[in-house]
Design a protein around this motif. Sequence first.
Motif, PDB file in Angstrom:
ATOM      1  N   LEU A  11       0.819  -1.209   0.000  1.00 32.99           N
ATOM      2  CA  LEU A  11       0.000   0.000   0.000  1.00 32.99           C
ATOM      3  C   LEU A  11       0.848   1.252   0.000  1.00 32.99           C
ATOM      4  CD1 LEU A  11      -0.042   1.153   3.186  1.00 32.99           C
ATOM      5  CD2 LEU A  11      -1.652  -0.694   3.442  1.00 32.99           C
ATOM      6  N   TYR A  13       0.625   5.195   1.593  1.00 34.91           N
ATOM      7  CA  TYR A  13      -0.088   5.861   2.679  1.00 34.91           C
ATOM      8  C   TYR A  13       0.379   7.302   2.827  1.00 34.91           C
ATOM      9  CZ  TYR A  13       4.032   5.729   5.644  1.00 34.91           C
ATOM     10  OH  TYR A  13       5.289   5.922   6.135  1.00 34.91           O
ATOM     11  N   LYS A  51     -10.554  -5.421   2.054  1.00 34.01           N
ATOM     12  CA  LYS A  51     -10.336  -4.529   0.912  1.00 34.01           C
ATOM     13  C   LYS A  51      -9.570  -5.263  -0.184  1.00 34.01           C
ATOM     14  CE  LYS A  51     -12.116  -0.958   3.014  1.00 34.01           C
ATOM     15  NZ  LYS A  51     -13.524  -1.090   3.216  1.00 34.01           N
ATOM     16  N   ASP A  55      -8.700  -0.190  -3.616  1.00 35.46           N
ATOM     17  CA  ASP A  55      -9.511   0.394  -2.542  1.00 35.46           C
ATOM     18  C   ASP A  55      -8.692   1.406  -1.752  1.00 35.46           C
ATOM     19  OD1 ASP A  55     -11.705  -1.132  -3.225  1.00 35.46           O
ATOM     20  OD2 ASP A  55     -11.541  -2.509  -1.519  1.00 35.46           O
ATOM     21  N   LYS A  56      -9.389   2.393  -1.195  1.00 30.62           N
ATOM     22  CA  LYS A  56      -8.763   3.405  -0.346  1.00 30.62           C
ATOM     23  C   LYS A  56      -9.457   3.409   1.001  1.00 30.62           C
ATOM     24  CE  LYS A  56      -7.414   6.349  -4.192  1.00 30.62           C
ATOM     25  NZ  LYS A  56      -7.510   7.658  -4.823  1.00 30.62           N
ATOM     26  N   SER A  58      -9.537   5.673   4.886  1.00 31.06           N
ATOM     27  CA  SER A  58      -9.134   6.829   5.675  1.00 31.06           C
ATOM     28  C   SER A  58      -9.560   6.536   7.105  1.00 31.06           C
ATOM     29  CB  SER A  58      -9.823   8.094   5.160  1.00 31.06           C
ATOM     30  OG  SER A  58      -9.414   9.213   5.926  1.00 31.06           O
ATOM     31  N   GLU A 132      -4.377   7.785   5.682  1.00 30.50           N
ATOM     32  CA  GLU A 132      -5.033   7.464   4.415  1.00 30.50           C
ATOM     33  C   GLU A 132      -4.154   6.490   3.653  1.00 30.50           C
ATOM     34  OE1 GLU A 132      -6.018  11.016   2.276  1.00 30.50           O
ATOM     35  OE2 GLU A 132      -7.417  11.657   3.828  1.00 30.50           O
ATOM     36  N   ALA A 133      -4.773   5.460   3.103  1.00 30.74           N
ATOM     37  CA  ALA A 133      -3.996   4.453   2.376  1.00 30.74           C
ATOM     38  C   ALA A 133      -4.746   3.995   1.141  1.00 30.74           C
ATOM     39  CB  ALA A 133      -3.713   3.248   3.275  1.00 30.74           C
ATOM     40  N   GLU A 134      -3.969   3.609   0.129  1.00 31.13           N
ATOM     41  CA  GLU A 134      -4.516   2.990  -1.071  1.00 31.13           C
ATOM     42  C   GLU A 134      -3.860   1.626  -1.227  1.00 31.13           C
ATOM     43  OE1 GLU A 134      -4.976   3.544  -5.914  1.00 31.13           O
ATOM     44  OE2 GLU A 134      -3.841   5.021  -4.765  1.00 31.13           O
TER      45      GLU A 134
END
Length: 159
Positions: A11, A13, A51, A55-56, A58, A132-134
């Motif tokens: 991920l 972040y 996820k 996906d993201k 927060s 916040e991460a994707e």
Amino acid sequence: MQISKNTIVSLNYAMFNAEGALIDQNQQPILYLHGGYDSILPAVEAALEGKVAGDKVSVTLAPEDGFGEIDPGFVREEDISAFPPDIEVGMMFETRDPETEETMQFRVTVIDAGIVTVDGNHPLAGMTIRFEAEVIEVREASDEEIVHGHAHGEHGHHH
């Protein structure tokens, strides 16, 4: 593939303080072993459960869910003679408790009148953090990663 126990998650972040200012972000995707291995903050890991790539999430973390409250017992004042001559604010030192053998890191926060103040609290302790991460990629963990309790390979742990 969904994030679940014993998957390796890649991920990106970013972390923000309560005022919305960026305080940290990765330069390359990070990898962690999902499923209670203490590789990532538990509240973030819970938000990532289920996820998939793309996906993201927060997550706003109160100090107790993030980097802890500030413990005044971790702030100490020492005579400057206990430190190297090139000591500067921001330097990090590691100490070992002679009774427990536990190591602890301290950050120099103030140098004044021959007294050095060091702080063993995490630099983000006491702060409310928005994380916040994707999700970039999710894969099954190898048997070796599960035994070792962490991710291996690119941007993970290398042996």
